[in-house]
Design an enzyme around this catalytic site. Structure first.
Site, PDB file in Angstrom:
ATOM      1  N   HIS A   1       0.837  -1.205   0.000  1.00 26.56           N
ATOM      2  CA  HIS A   1       0.000   0.000   0.000  1.00 26.56           C
ATOM      3  C   HIS A   1       0.869   1.251   0.000  1.00 26.56           C
ATOM      4  O   HIS A   1       2.031   1.209   0.411  1.00 26.56           O
ATOM      5  CB  HIS A   1      -0.858   0.043   1.274  1.00 26.56           C
ATOM      6  CG  HIS A   1      -1.953  -0.972   1.321  1.00 26.56           C
ATOM      7  ND1 HIS A   1      -2.144  -1.817   2.397  1.00 26.56           N
ATOM      8  CD2 HIS A   1      -2.947  -1.263   0.431  1.00 26.56           C
ATOM      9  CE1 HIS A   1      -3.205  -2.583   2.178  1.00 26.56           C
ATOM     10  NE2 HIS A   1      -3.699  -2.276   0.995  1.00 26.56           N
TER      11      HIS A   1
ATOM     12  N   CYS B   1      -2.584  -0.018   9.955  1.00 25.29           N
ATOM     13  CA  CYS B   1      -3.606  -0.943   9.424  1.00 25.29           C
ATOM     14  C   CYS B   1      -4.652  -1.343  10.442  1.00 25.29           C
ATOM     15  O   CYS B   1      -5.760  -1.731  10.067  1.00 25.29           O
ATOM     16  CB  CYS B   1      -2.951  -2.212   8.912  1.00 25.29           C
ATOM     17  SG  CYS B   1      -1.591  -1.930   7.785  1.00 25.29           S
TER      18      CYS B   1
HETATM   19  N1  GLY Z   1      -2.717  -9.248   4.911  1.00 21.45           N
HETATM   20  C1  GLY Z   1      -3.018  -7.903   4.664  1.00 21.45           C
HETATM   21  C2  GLY Z   1      -3.545  -7.746   3.285  1.00 21.45           C
HETATM   22  O1  GLY Z   1      -2.971  -8.329   2.407  1.00 21.45           O
HETATM   23  O2  GLY Z   1      -4.518  -7.084   3.031  1.00 21.45           O
END
Ligand code: GLY
Length: 254
Positions: free
Chosen positions: A160, A247
Site C-alpha cells: 500500500h 492498518c
Molecule cells: N494481509 C493484509 C492484506 O494483504 O490485506
C-alpha cells in the site's frame, strides 16, 4: 473525543492475504496479545477504543484501516482490492454510521484504505495492486464537493502507499525512497527510513503523537534525532500478516 475503531484478530489470521511476503506461521494468540497492547497504546495517545463486531471467519479483518476512509465530513466505505476482504466492510459501515454520513466505492472500482494518505485537504492515493484507477476516480468525485483534492501516486514494490510513506508530524513525511520517490508528494518535507528497515515507513500519527513498531531501531533513532518522541509497540506477529501500525485502526474525531 477521538475514536479509534479496531477489530479483533481473527483466529484464522494465518490464512491472510499476502502480496510481498512469504507465508510463515503466525501465532494468533500472540497476535491478539500484541493487538491488545496496541489498543492500550491508542488509549495512552488519547483515543477511546471501540471494537467493531468481530469477524473470526475473515482472516484479514484486524486490518480495519482498509475498509474505510474517514474524514471530518464523511466516511467512504471502500471496496477492497482483495475479493476475500470485501465482506469486511459491512460491519465497519454499521459502526461508522453513528459518526458520519456514508458514501461507498462501487464495482468495478477497488480501493484499500491503506492506500489513502491525507495531508490537509489533499488525499494522496496509491495506485497499487489493491487500488485501481476507477476506485481513485470514484473517491475523487465523492470528495470533490467537500473540497478535497485526490492525487494518484504509483505504488510498486509495496503493498500500500502507507507501507512506503506516512505522516510523522502534520507537515512531515516518513518515506522509504526505495518504494516511493519522496518527490511524488509535491516537495513536502520528509525523513527517510534507514535503508536496512524498509518496512519502517508505516507510522501512525494520532493528533501530534506518534505510534511506531519497535522493530525499527535505526529509523526510530532518526525520528528521535528530529525531535519526535514515538511511542512503540511490538507488532511483529501482525507484521507477518503484512500489516503495520496504521492498518489496525481507524482514528477520527467524534
Ligand atoms: N494481509 C493484509 C492484506 O494483504 O490485506
Amino acid at each position: 473525543m477521538r475514536i479509534a475503531l479496531t477489530r479483533a484478530v481473527s483466529p484464522e489470521i494465518a490464512r491472510c492475504e499476502l502480496t510481498h511476503l512469504e507465508r510463515q506461521p503466525i501465532d494468533a494468540a500472540r497476535a491478539a496479545e500484541q493487538h491488545a497492547a496496541y489498543e492500550r497504546a491508542l488509549r495512552e495517545l488519547g483515543c477511546e477504543v471501540r471494537r467493531v463486531a468481530p469477524a473470526p471467519e475473515l482472516p484479514d479483518s484486524v486490518f480495519i484501516e482498509d475498509t474505510a476512509v474517514v474524514l471530518d465530513e464523511v466516511a467512504v466505505i471502500t471496496r477492497p482490492g482483495a475479493a476475500s476482504r470485501r465482506p469486511e466492510t459491512a460491519a465497519v459501515a454499521d459502526a461508522l454510521r453513528e459518526f458520519r454520513p456514508l458514501r461507498a466505492i462501487d464495482a468495478p472500482g477497488t480501493l484499500d484504505g491503506g492506500d489513502v494518505l491525507r495531508v490537509g485537504r489533499t488525499l494522496w492515493v496509491g495506485a497499487s495492486s489493491r487500488t485501481n484507477a476507477d476506485g481513485i476516480a470514484q473517491l475523487r468525485a465523492l470528495l470533490r464537493p467537500f473540497g478535497y483534492r485526490v492525487e494518484a501516486v504509483a505504488v510498486e514494490g509495496a503493498l500500500h502507499l502507507k507501507s512506503a510513506a506516512t505522516l510523522v508530524a502534520p507537515d512531515l513525511l516518513l518515506v522509504n525512497p526505495a518504494w516511493l520517490p519522496p518527490a511524488a508528494f509535491d516537495g513536502m518535507a520528509h525523513l527517510e527510513v534507514d535503508p536496512t528497515e524498509p518496512f519502517a515507513a508505516n507510522a501512525l500519527l494520532v493528533g501530534t503523537r506518534l505510534l511506531c513498531a519497535d522493530a525499527f531501531p535505526r529509523t526510530l533513532e532518526r525520528l528521535r534525532r528530529h525531535g519526535l518522541d514515538p511511542l512503540t509497540v511490538d507488532a511483529s506477529e501482525l507484521a507477518k500478516a503484512e500489516g503495520g501500525v496504521t492498518c489496525c485502526s481507524l482514528v477520527f474525531e467524534a
